[in-house]
Design a protein around this motif. Structure first.
Motif, PDB file in Angstrom:
ATOM      1  N   GLU A 218       0.855  -1.195   0.000  1.00 61.30           N
ATOM      2  CA  GLU A 218       0.000   0.000   0.000  1.00 61.30           C
ATOM      3  C   GLU A 218       0.886   1.238   0.000  1.00 61.30           C
ATOM      4  OE1 GLU A 218      -4.041  -0.924   2.302  1.00 61.30           O
ATOM      5  OE2 GLU A 218      -2.269  -0.835   3.554  1.00 61.30           O
ATOM      6  N   ASN A 219       0.399   2.290  -0.572  1.00 58.06           N
ATOM      7  CA  ASN A 219       1.182   3.532  -0.589  1.00 58.06           C
ATOM      8  C   ASN A 219       0.783   4.455   0.558  1.00 58.06           C
ATOM      9  OD1 ASN A 219       1.393   2.785  -3.774  1.00 58.06           O
ATOM     10  ND2 ASN A 219       3.159   3.874  -2.952  1.00 58.06           N
ATOM     11  N   THR A 220       1.752   5.213   1.023  1.00 57.60           N
ATOM     12  CA  THR A 220       1.491   6.197   2.070  1.00 57.60           C
ATOM     13  C   THR A 220       1.944   7.571   1.568  1.00 57.60           C
ATOM     14  OG1 THR A 220       3.642   5.658   3.007  1.00 57.60           O
ATOM     15  CG2 THR A 220       1.740   4.627   4.034  1.00 57.60           C
ATOM     16  N   LEU A 221       1.235   8.586   2.009  1.00 58.10           N
ATOM     17  CA  LEU A 221       1.618   9.972   1.696  1.00 58.10           C
ATOM     18  C   LEU A 221       1.555  10.781   2.992  1.00 58.10           C
ATOM     19  CD1 LEU A 221      -0.446  10.787  -1.563  1.00 58.10           C
ATOM     20  CD2 LEU A 221       1.926  10.012  -1.423  1.00 58.10           C
ATOM     21  N   VAL A 222       2.491  11.694   3.132  1.00 57.28           N
ATOM     22  CA  VAL A 222       2.545  12.542   4.331  1.00 57.28           C
ATOM     23  C   VAL A 222       2.812  13.978   3.871  1.00 57.28           C
ATOM     24  CG1 VAL A 222       3.879  13.039   6.426  1.00 57.28           C
ATOM     25  CG2 VAL A 222       3.441  10.661   5.782  1.00 57.28           C
ATOM     26  N   ASP A 223       2.109  14.931   4.485  1.00 53.18           N
ATOM     27  CA  ASP A 223       2.325  16.330   4.131  1.00 53.18           C
ATOM     28  C   ASP A 223       3.495  16.886   4.963  1.00 53.18           C
ATOM     29  OD1 ASP A 223       2.235  19.005   3.552  1.00 53.18           O
ATOM     30  OD2 ASP A 223       0.046  19.183   3.766  1.00 53.18           O
ATOM     31  N   GLY A 224       4.656  16.977   4.341  1.00 58.58           N
ATOM     32  CA  GLY A 224       5.853  17.444   5.041  1.00 58.58           C
ATOM     33  C   GLY A 224       5.716  18.866   5.560  1.00 58.58           C
ATOM     34  N   PHE A 225       4.922  19.691   4.852  1.00 59.93           N
ATOM     35  CA  PHE A 225       4.755  21.086   5.320  1.00 59.93           C
ATOM     36  C   PHE A 225       3.963  21.109   6.633  1.00 59.93           C
ATOM     37  CE2 PHE A 225       5.316  23.882   1.252  1.00 59.93           C
ATOM     38  CZ  PHE A 225       6.551  23.300   1.033  1.00 59.93           C
ATOM     39  N   LEU A 226       2.953  20.213   6.745  1.00 55.86           N
ATOM     40  CA  LEU A 226       2.200  20.168   8.000  1.00 55.86           C
ATOM     41  C   LEU A 226       3.127  19.721   9.138  1.00 55.86           C
ATOM     42  CD1 LEU A 226      -0.648  20.327   9.422  1.00 55.86           C
ATOM     43  CD2 LEU A 226      -0.583  17.849   9.311  1.00 55.86           C
ATOM     44  N   LEU A 227       3.948  18.701   8.869  1.00 60.01           N
ATOM     45  CA  LEU A 227       4.868  18.229   9.911  1.00 60.01           C
ATOM     46  C   LEU A 227       5.791  19.364  10.341  1.00 60.01           C
ATOM     47  CD1 LEU A 227       6.033  14.670   8.777  1.00 60.01           C
ATOM     48  CD2 LEU A 227       3.890  15.384   9.830  1.00 60.01           C
ATOM     49  N   ALA A 228       6.318  20.097   9.376  1.00 59.51           N
ATOM     50  CA  ALA A 228       7.250  21.179   9.697  1.00 59.51           C
ATOM     51  C   ALA A 228       6.545  22.239  10.555  1.00 59.51           C
ATOM     52  CB  ALA A 228       7.798  21.794   8.414  1.00 59.51           C
ATOM     53  N   GLU A 229       5.315  22.592  10.180  1.00 56.10           N
ATOM     54  CA  GLU A 229       4.589  23.621  10.962  1.00 56.10           C
ATOM     55  C   GLU A 229       4.261  23.101  12.361  1.00 56.10           C
ATOM     56  OE1 GLU A 229       4.577  26.569  10.289  1.00 56.10           O
ATOM     57  OE2 GLU A 229       4.856  26.636   8.120  1.00 56.10           O
ATOM     58  N   THR A 230       3.936  21.802  12.451  1.00 54.47           N
ATOM     59  CA  THR A 230       3.627  21.214  13.762  1.00 54.47           C
ATOM     60  C   THR A 230       4.871  21.258  14.640  1.00 54.47           C
ATOM     61  OG1 THR A 230       2.055  19.790  12.625  1.00 54.47           O
ATOM     62  CG2 THR A 230       2.620  19.158  14.869  1.00 54.47           C
ATOM     63  N   LEU A 231       6.015  20.928  14.044  1.00 52.02           N
ATOM     64  CA  LEU A 231       7.267  20.956  14.810  1.00 52.02           C
ATOM     65  C   LEU A 231       7.593  22.393  15.239  1.00 52.02           C
ATOM     66  CD1 LEU A 231       9.495  18.866  15.628  1.00 52.02           C
ATOM     67  CD2 LEU A 231      10.838  19.776  13.731  1.00 52.02           C
ATOM     68  N   VAL A 307       6.827  11.636  10.898  1.00 54.70           N
ATOM     69  CA  VAL A 307       6.780  11.054   9.543  1.00 54.70           C
ATOM     70  C   VAL A 307       6.148   9.657   9.589  1.00 54.70           C
ATOM     71  CG1 VAL A 307       8.243  10.095   7.703  1.00 54.70           C
ATOM     72  CG2 VAL A 307       8.759  12.361   8.645  1.00 54.70           C
ATOM     73  N   ASN A 308       6.495   8.904  10.632  1.00 51.13           N
ATOM     74  CA  ASN A 308       6.052   7.509  10.706  1.00 51.13           C
ATOM     75  C   ASN A 308       4.774   7.327  11.515  1.00 51.13           C
ATOM     76  OD1 ASN A 308       8.167   5.794   9.251  1.00 51.13           O
ATOM     77  ND2 ASN A 308       9.381   7.268  10.427  1.00 51.13           N
ATOM     78  N   ASN A 309       4.165   8.421  11.935  1.00 53.06           N
ATOM     79  CA  ASN A 309       2.941   8.346  12.740  1.00 53.06           C
ATOM     80  C   ASN A 309       1.728   8.263  11.806  1.00 53.06           C
ATOM     81  OD1 ASN A 309       0.718   8.851  14.314  1.00 53.06           O
ATOM     82  ND2 ASN A 309       1.686  10.492  15.511  1.00 53.06           N
ATOM     83  N   PRO A 310       0.935   7.152  11.903  1.00 47.90           N
ATOM     84  CA  PRO A 310      -0.218   7.006  10.991  1.00 47.90           C
ATOM     85  C   PRO A 310      -1.188   8.185  11.047  1.00 47.90           C
ATOM     86  CG  PRO A 310       0.152   4.992  12.262  1.00 47.90           C
ATOM     87  CD  PRO A 310       1.097   6.023  12.816  1.00 47.90           C
ATOM     88  N   ALA A 311      -1.168   8.948  12.145  1.00 46.20           N
ATOM     89  CA  ALA A 311      -2.102  10.091  12.246  1.00 46.20           C
ATOM     90  C   ALA A 311      -1.835  11.134  11.169  1.00 46.20           C
ATOM     91  CB  ALA A 311      -1.981  10.736  13.624  1.00 46.20           C
ATOM     92  N   TYR A 312      -0.647  11.090  10.572  1.00 47.30           N
ATOM     93  CA  TYR A 312      -0.310  12.067   9.528  1.00 47.30           C
ATOM     94  C   TYR A 312      -0.344  11.450   8.129  1.00 47.30           C
ATOM     95  CZ  TYR A 312       1.309  14.994  13.366  1.00 47.30           C
ATOM     96  OH  TYR A 312       1.369  15.743  14.516  1.00 47.30           O
ATOM     97  N   GLN A 313      -0.615  10.139   8.063  1.00 47.49           N
ATOM     98  CA  GLN A 313      -0.437   9.436   6.779  1.00 47.49           C
ATOM     99  C   GLN A 313      -1.758   9.131   6.076  1.00 47.49           C
ATOM    100  OE1 GLN A 313       1.706   5.825   7.663  1.00 47.49           O
ATOM    101  NE2 GLN A 313       3.583   6.922   8.216  1.00 47.49           N
ATOM    102  N   LEU A 314      -1.782   9.371   4.770  1.00 45.41           N
ATOM    103  CA  LEU A 314      -2.850   8.798   3.947  1.00 45.41           C
ATOM    104  C   LEU A 314      -2.335   7.450   3.494  1.00 45.41           C
ATOM    105  CD1 LEU A 314      -3.742  11.788   1.582  1.00 45.41           C
ATOM    106  CD2 LEU A 314      -4.570  11.313   3.912  1.00 45.41           C
TER     107      LEU A 314
END
Ligand SMILES: O=C(O)CCC(=O)C(=O)O
Length: 366
Positions: A218-231, A307-314
């Motif tokens: 299965e493929n996963t996608l993560v919004d790196g900009f959201l992660l950066a803003e959250t950090l 990055v590896n947290n399913p809460a951020y992943q499609l």
């Protein structure tokens, strides 16, 4: 509708435009002369003059509104006469609006931004909406792409040009016996951006599914900009390190030794996040003064945990004929591991965002 200009005031350095809706716009004389329509080649709109050749103290000897509501200026220093259209002037009345992107996490409602290949190929509006989704969400899906080798190159032809790399114009993502990249195994790939060891990095990546009969994958996608803003909000000290400390990425095989160095998160001059690079497989050993390593690891691990947290992943499974495109400086993509039971075959290629944005503007004008 653009309101009319009702009055002009000549100052020493600026011409003030008074718009009917109350907006007052100050235009520096040198700026006006530098951008005068007659200073551009009528065939292509390119500027024919140099700002350095204009007198610094150039000013308007006279400025009037003509019957069409245009601003007519007679210049000092025998610089002639210019005529400005209100629509053009109004475009500079306010500062550019801040970027507005749709940042998302695992709660992004379905259906995810999706189009159909035959439709975007035939209809410019459908293509426009698909490309606009890539600009807003950083990714989009495409269905009904022929399951033939290299069909993804025709998708790129709709908006830009393929970026050829040491992997070729396109590459096959399937398990092989002696892989030069872990992508060519059945192993899981944690979310990553591609080719961070390349300078410049390709800014778009496409992956097209030809076969997907394996279990998993299965493929996963993560919004790196959201992660950066959250950090940035939760741990500013980590954010500071990841935005200021350059790190190296490296890829080596028999033919290549590619190295690039950049902070994991890059900011623009306004402090907005403009690029994220993250790829565990090709991250070179951190090479800083020892005292910095513990703090850097803390920041790196905090980002990696997100990055590896399913809460951020499609997460979705591609069917044959499906394709996804990602902004490779914003969206991280990955996959779950897959079995050797059935065949899984994807083809990938790279392209660049400038072509996509150009097509987006052109289809907008049309
Ligand atoms: O196999 C996949 O679905 C993803 C492969 C991948 O991440 C890549 O080729 O960059």
């Amino acid at each position: 509708m653009i309101p009319p200009i009702t009055q002009l005031t000549l100052g020493t350095q600026f011409l003030t435009l008074h718009w009917a809706d109350g907006v007052q716009q100050e235009c520096y004389y040198l700026w006006l002369r530098d951008n005068a329509p007659e200073a551009r080649d009528p065939r292509n709109g390119q500027r024919l003059i140099e700002a350095i050749d204009l007198p610094t103290d150039i000013h308007a000897q006279a400025a009037t509104l003509n019957p069409a509501g245009q601003v007519e200026i007679t210049w000092s220093h025998e610089q002639g006469h210019s005529c400005f259209a209100p629509a053009w002037l109004r475009g500079y009345a306010a500062l550019p609006a801040p970027r507005s992107l749709r940042l998302w996490d695992a709660t992004l409602p379905k259906p995810y931004p999706t189009a159909s290949y035959p439709e975007i190929r035939e209809k410019p509006t459908a293509l426009h909406y698909w490309l606009a989704a890539v600009a807003d969400y950083g990714f989009a899906l495409l269905q009904h792409v022929p399951t033939t080798s290299q069909a993804l190159l025709q998708v790129v032809d709709l908006f830009g040009y393929v970026r050829e790399t040491n992997y070729g114009k396109y590459f096959d993502v399937k398990s092989v016996v002696n892989p030069n990249n872990l992508a060519y195994t059945g192993l899981a790939l944690s979310p990553h951006t591609d080719n961070p060891y390349r300078d410049p990095t390709p800014t778009l990546q496409l992956l097209h599914c030809l076969q997907n009969a394996a279990e998993g994958g299965e493929n996963t996608l993560v919004d790196g900009f959201l992660l950066a803003e959250t950090l940035r909000n939760r741990a500013p000290e980590h954010f500071h390190l990841l935005t200021t400390q350059p790190v190296r990425f490296r890829f080596q095989d028999k033919e290549s030794d590619l190295v690039a160095e950049t902070p994991l998160i890059r900011l623009d001059t306004q402090g907005q996040v403009m690029a994220v690079r993250y790829n565990n497989r090709s991250q070179a050993p951190f090479h800083f003064v020892p005292a910095l390593i513990p703090a850097y690891y803390a920041a790196y691990r905090a980002f990696g945990q997100m990055v590896n947290n399913p809460a951020y992943q499609l997460r979705f499974k591609l069917n044959p004929g499906d394709l996804f495109i990602v902004d490779n400086e914003r969206i991280l993509h990955g996959r779950t591991g897959f079995s050797s039971g059935g065949t899984r075959h994807l083809q990938g290629c790279y392209a660049d965002r400038d072509g996509l944005y150009s097509k987006l503007r052109v289809t907008n004008h049309k």
